[in-house]
Design a protein around this motif. Structure first.
Motif, PDB file in Angstrom:
ATOM      1  N   MET A   1       0.845  -1.190   0.000  1.00 52.66           N
ATOM      2  CA  MET A   1       0.000   0.000   0.000  1.00 52.66           C
ATOM      3  C   MET A   1       0.881   1.241   0.000  1.00 52.66           C
ATOM      4  SD  MET A   1      -3.100  -1.025   2.610  1.00 52.66           S
ATOM      5  CE  MET A   1      -4.270  -2.315   2.157  1.00 52.66           C
ATOM      6  N   PRO A   2       1.453   1.594  -1.152  1.00 48.89           N
ATOM      7  CA  PRO A   2       2.338   2.765  -1.218  1.00 48.89           C
ATOM      8  C   PRO A   2       1.619   4.065  -0.893  1.00 48.89           C
ATOM      9  CG  PRO A   2       1.774   1.975  -3.420  1.00 48.89           C
ATOM     10  CD  PRO A   2       1.287   0.933  -2.456  1.00 48.89           C
ATOM     11  N   GLU A   3       0.294   4.076  -1.031  1.00 47.53           N
ATOM     12  CA  GLU A   3      -0.482   5.287  -0.759  1.00 47.53           C
ATOM     13  C   GLU A   3      -0.326   5.757   0.691  1.00 47.53           C
ATOM     14  OE1 GLU A   3      -2.679   2.758  -3.811  1.00 47.53           O
ATOM     15  OE2 GLU A   3      -1.699   2.441  -1.876  1.00 47.53           O
ATOM     16  N   ILE A   4      -0.058   4.799   1.591  1.00 45.69           N
ATOM     17  CA  ILE A   4       0.128   5.148   3.003  1.00 45.69           C
ATOM     18  C   ILE A   4       1.521   4.754   3.498  1.00 45.69           C
ATOM     19  CG2 ILE A   4      -2.326   5.103   3.581  1.00 45.69           C
ATOM     20  CD1 ILE A   4      -1.909   2.307   4.748  1.00 45.69           C
ATOM     21  N   GLY A   5       2.442   4.532   2.545  1.00 44.64           N
ATOM     22  CA  GLY A   5       3.821   4.232   2.914  1.00 44.64           C
ATOM     23  C   GLY A   5       3.984   2.900   3.610  1.00 44.64           C
ATOM     24  N   TYR A   6       3.272   1.872   3.143  1.00 47.70           N
ATOM     25  CA  TYR A   6       3.274   0.586   3.847  1.00 47.70           C
ATOM     26  C   TYR A   6       3.497  -0.562   2.873  1.00 47.70           C
ATOM     27  CZ  TYR A   6       1.603  -3.204   6.868  1.00 47.70           C
ATOM     28  OH  TYR A   6       1.496  -4.357   7.594  1.00 47.70           O
ATOM     29  N   GLY A   7       4.348  -1.513   3.256  1.00 43.25           N
ATOM     30  CA  GLY A   7       4.495  -2.745   2.497  1.00 43.25           C
ATOM     31  C   GLY A   7       5.868  -2.951   1.879  1.00 43.25           C
ATOM     32  N   THR A  94       3.533   1.718  16.561  1.00 40.43           N
ATOM     33  CA  THR A  94       2.626   2.818  16.241  1.00 40.43           C
ATOM     34  C   THR A  94       3.223   4.196  16.524  1.00 40.43           C
ATOM     35  OG1 THR A  94       1.563   2.463  18.391  1.00 40.43           O
ATOM     36  CG2 THR A  94       0.509   1.475  16.459  1.00 40.43           C
ATOM     37  N   GLY A  95       4.459   4.224  17.015  1.00 43.45           N
ATOM     38  CA  GLY A  95       5.170   5.486  17.109  1.00 43.45           C
ATOM     39  C   GLY A  95       5.425   6.068  15.725  1.00 43.45           C
ATOM     40  N   SER A  96       5.407   5.198  14.714  1.00 41.34           N
ATOM     41  CA  SER A  96       5.479   5.628  13.315  1.00 41.34           C
ATOM     42  C   SER A  96       4.080   6.006  12.860  1.00 41.34           C
ATOM     43  CB  SER A  96       6.018   4.490  12.447  1.00 41.34           C
ATOM     44  OG  SER A  96       5.705   4.685  11.084  1.00 41.34           O
ATOM     45  N   VAL A 102      -2.091   2.489   9.625  1.00 39.58           N
ATOM     46  CA  VAL A 102      -2.377   1.110   9.219  1.00 39.58           C
ATOM     47  C   VAL A 102      -3.236   0.417  10.267  1.00 39.58           C
ATOM     48  CG1 VAL A 102      -1.309  -1.172   8.941  1.00 39.58           C
ATOM     49  CG2 VAL A 102      -0.391   0.789   7.703  1.00 39.58           C
ATOM     50  N   LYS A 103      -2.973   0.685  11.531  1.00 37.58           N
ATOM     51  CA  LYS A 103      -3.692   0.023  12.617  1.00 37.58           C
ATOM     52  C   LYS A 103      -4.976   0.750  13.025  1.00 37.58           C
ATOM     53  CE  LYS A 103      -1.160  -3.579  13.065  1.00 37.58           C
ATOM     54  NZ  LYS A 103      -1.739  -4.925  12.821  1.00 37.58           N
ATOM     55  N   LEU A 126       5.011   2.891  23.586  1.00 37.41           N
ATOM     56  CA  LEU A 126       5.022   4.112  24.390  1.00 37.41           C
ATOM     57  C   LEU A 126       5.433   5.335  23.575  1.00 37.41           C
ATOM     58  CD1 LEU A 126       6.564   2.837  27.749  1.00 37.41           C
ATOM     59  CD2 LEU A 126       4.236   3.706  27.391  1.00 37.41           C
ATOM     60  N   ALA A 127       5.976   5.123  22.381  1.00 34.64           N
ATOM     61  CA  ALA A 127       6.380   6.239  21.535  1.00 34.64           C
ATOM     62  C   ALA A 127       5.181   6.905  20.869  1.00 34.64           C
ATOM     63  CB  ALA A 127       7.363   5.770  20.466  1.00 34.64           C
ATOM     64  N   TYR A 128       4.037   6.221  20.874  1.00 35.38           N
ATOM     65  CA  TYR A 128       2.840   6.820  20.290  1.00 35.38           C
ATOM     66  C   TYR A 128       2.324   7.915  21.229  1.00 35.38           C
ATOM     67  CZ  TYR A 128      -1.868   7.438  18.473  1.00 35.38           C
ATOM     68  OH  TYR A 128      -3.024   7.982  17.971  1.00 35.38           O
ATOM     69  N   THR A 129       1.867   9.018  20.658  1.00 35.72           N
ATOM     70  CA  THR A 129       1.296  10.093  21.463  1.00 35.72           C
ATOM     71  C   THR A 129      -0.109  10.415  20.967  1.00 35.72           C
ATOM     72  OG1 THR A 129       2.293  11.782  20.033  1.00 35.72           O
ATOM     73  CG2 THR A 129       3.535  11.118  21.990  1.00 35.72           C
TER      74      THR A 129
END
Length: 248
Positions: A1-7, A94-96, A102-103, A126-129
């Protein structure tokens, strides 16, 4: 899924290695049919053609789908008190921002903003805010702690933009969480109830889903979630199918 920078297929050499691996192995054992081939419609910004056979059209390697299985003696309802309108979701990395999208964390944040009296727990990084005060962030948790967390929450959210067969969804259902999931990968098959499926990535449709649940017996939905995993996605079933597949 290049549209969301994934894969893997976004990167030249990773794509080549992935294609080589699938073409030259003797058997592919995906955990969901959607990973083989899927006509995708959840997010209109993403290509509808997903899955191995769409990405590698000349793939001839034998494929056999074997779903994940769960230890329902461990992942179980402990009879703890559940906070009303409490929601939990589990994901790593999910800090990314792309991984969080994606999630389905972008949808979760919109839901949290619309309902400041609802409680949300996001486990795994824990990096997710979060910009919302009603969203609690926890790091990775051992199975015993995860089981307790599932048992303390009323709903499990799996609003992924991309997914195969999410283990945390099955664990949470086995513990009695009422599942709410996107129409992605094996999520609808795992949940088994169209009333609990978000068919499009749309916050208004998600709000309507919860509005419709106000007339539902949530205790009954919890019981059915437990039964769904016990009957269809238990560990023994996966073990048996893996042994059969490898007897070649």
């Amino acid at each position: 899924m290049p549209e969301i920078g994934y894969g893997n297929f976004r990167k030249k050499w990773l794509r080549k290695a992935t294609v080589y691996s699938f073409k030259n192995c003797s058997l592919i054992l995906p955990v969901a049919e959607a990973l083989v081939q899927q006509d995708y419609h959840f997010d209109s910004s993403i290509s509808a053609r997903q899955g191995l056979k769409n990405l590698i059209p000349n793939l001839k390697t034998p494929i056999r789908v074997i779903h994940n299985g769960f230890d329902t003696d461990f992942w179980k309802d402990l009879g703890l008190a559940r906070t009303e309108y409490s929601f939990i979701s589990v994901a790593t990395g999910t800090g990314s921002s792309s991984r969080a999208q994606v999630k389905g964390y972008d949808l979760i944040e919109l839901l949290a903003a619309n309902h400041p009296d609802w409680k949300f727990t996001l486990v795994g990084d824990l990096a997710y805010t979060s910009p919302n005060l009603n969203v609690k962030i926890l790091g990775k948790a051992y199975p015993e702690k995860l089981r307790q967390l599932y048992n303390e929450h009323q709903f499990y959210l799996q609003l992924s933009t991309s997914e195969g067969f999410p283990n945390s969804l099955g664990e949470a259902m086995s513990c009695g969480c009422v599942p709410i999931g996107s129409a992605v990968g094996a999520i609808p098959e795992i949940i088994g109830n169209p009333k609990l499926i978000l068919v499009k990535k749309d916050i208004e449709m998600l709000e309507a889903l919860f509005l419709n649940l106000e007339t539902e017996d949530l205790a009954n939905l919890s019981t059915k979630a437990i039964q769904r995993i016990q009957e269809n996605f238990n560990f023994q079933k996966r073990q048996k199918e893996l042994i059969q597949a490898l007897q070649i």
